[in-house]
Design an enzyme around this catalytic site. Structure first.
Site, PDB file in Angstrom:
ATOM      1  N   HIS A  98       0.855  -1.185   0.000  1.00 36.91           N
ATOM      2  CA  HIS A  98       0.000   0.000   0.000  1.00 36.91           C
ATOM      3  C   HIS A  98       0.895   1.240   0.000  1.00 36.91           C
ATOM      4  O   HIS A  98       1.926   1.266   0.680  1.00 36.91           O
ATOM      5  CB  HIS A  98      -0.898   0.001   1.237  1.00 36.91           C
ATOM      6  CG  HIS A  98      -1.689   1.261   1.403  1.00 36.91           C
ATOM      7  ND1 HIS A  98      -2.631   1.676   0.495  1.00 36.91           N
ATOM      8  CD2 HIS A  98      -1.660   2.217   2.382  1.00 36.91           C
ATOM      9  CE1 HIS A  98      -3.157   2.823   0.901  1.00 36.91           C
ATOM     10  NE2 HIS A  98      -2.580   3.166   2.046  1.00 36.91           N
ATOM     11  N   CYS A 212      -4.310   2.882  -4.980  1.00 32.05           N
ATOM     12  CA  CYS A 212      -3.490   3.747  -4.127  1.00 32.05           C
ATOM     13  C   CYS A 212      -2.215   4.208  -4.823  1.00 32.05           C
ATOM     14  O   CYS A 212      -1.818   5.371  -4.710  1.00 32.05           O
ATOM     15  CB  CYS A 212      -3.170   3.037  -2.811  1.00 32.05           C
ATOM     16  SG  CYS A 212      -2.205   1.508  -2.989  1.00 32.05           S
TER      17      CYS A 212
END
Length: 331
Positions: A98, A212
């Site tokens: 992430h 992301c």
């Protein structure tokens, strides 16, 4: 003009109209398919529920602090394994990461984190819910930016990356904040998959992901446009989840596929395809579903992709699905 001639002319006009439409969808289709932007972000349907609340410490209205132009703000590249708070480095070993961006004000000493992610977790953004007695699959696939005060140093640095990559002024930060708000209002849904024709460097990209890392790339490009100089002492790698297929076929939107009796067989096929990917399965059901998914994607070489709130058919090709961790240099 005689009736026969008029009839021929009308038929010719109809044919040209249909040919133009077909050419737009098939012959002249732009690849990758452009991500659809919206005028505003819609309200969230109450059916969608998040296991973990979205942006729990961020401003509910997405507001940013105003920073003075004399301020010098450090910019940080942030990366950590997905669900690191729950599984530690487990997903990091698979390079499922992430990404986010951190900021630190020299005048106030305040740190901030900016990230973009799913409102209702990754599974809901990747596959729909099949609700009883409702024919149309239901998607909880919104994603959004989250800005909050503080940088959790341990969270980012222990199994990932916390690296200063540049500095910006207060004005540049304020301009970036306005861009984030505009981007967040018009780019509303999360897309997990990047779809390519094959793994080679010159492959055709059919669809780009919107996740992301893509948000981080867009932010870095915007900061560069605003005059920032960004650099990293380490290789800047990011997670990509690929599907590989031949040229996709456009199928239509919800109302076309699930609202017309003539499309009943296609509607049933799409529902059957997504059935193995349903949430909240027992271990036994999950094992069965895994075999069903393998049969559909690998043996039958089929995949139904939902992109821009429309369905596409992907004729799958080896290696079918692949997770990579590849370099994307800073702009």
């Amino acid at each position: 003009m005689r009736h026969a001639e008029a009839f021929v002319c009308l038929n010719l006009l109809f044919f040209l109209r249909v040919a133009a439409l077909v050419g737009k969808v098939y012959g002249k289709q732009e690849w990758p398919v452009p991500y659809r932007r919206f005028d505003r972000r819609p309200d969230v349907d109450s059916y969608c529920e998040a296991r973990y609340p979205f942006c729990p410490t961020g401003d509910r209205d997405g507001r940013f602090p105003y920073l003075r132009d004399t301020d010098v703000i450090s910019v940080y590249r942030l990366q950590t394994p997905v669900w690191e708070f729950k599984y530690g480095d487990l997903l990091g070993k698979l390079h499922i990461m992430h990404d986010a961006v951190g900021f630190s004000s020299s005048e106030t000493g305040t740190n901030y984190t900016m990230e973009w992610y799913e409102l209702f977790q990754l599974g809901n953004c990747t596959f729909p819910h099949l609700r009883p007695k409702i024919n149309t699959p239901f998607w909880c696939n919104q994603g959004a930016a989250c800005f909050f005060e503080g940088i959790d140093d341990i969270h980012w640095s222990q199994n990932g990356t916390l690296e200063k990559v540049g500095e910006i002024t207060g004005d540049q930060f304020n301009d970036m904040a306005q861009w984030v708000q505009d981007d967040n209002e018009t780019g509303i849904y999360y897309e997990t998959w990047t779809v390519r024709s094959d793994p080679s460097p010159n492959a055709t990209v059919w669809f780009e992901s919107y996740d992301c890392s893509q948000f981080v790339h867009r932010m870095y490009r915007k900061l560069t446009e605003l005059g920032a100089k960004l650099s990293s002492q380490s290789q800047t790698n990011y997670t990509k989840i690929y599907l590989y297929s031949g040229q996709p076929t456009y199928l239509g939107n919800d109302s076309i596929i699930f609202g017309q009796p003539s499309m009943k067989n296609l509607a049933e096929d799409i529902r059957k395809f997504y059935h193995p990917f349903r949430p909240h399965q027992s271990y036994v059901d999950f094992a069965i579903s895994l075999m069903e998914a393998y049969e559909k994607v690998v043996l039958n070489k089929s995949f139904y992709l939902y992109y821009n709130f429309e369905y596409w058919y992907l004729p799958m090709k080896p290696p079918y699905v692949k997770i990579t961790y590849e370099e994307v240099p800073l702009p």
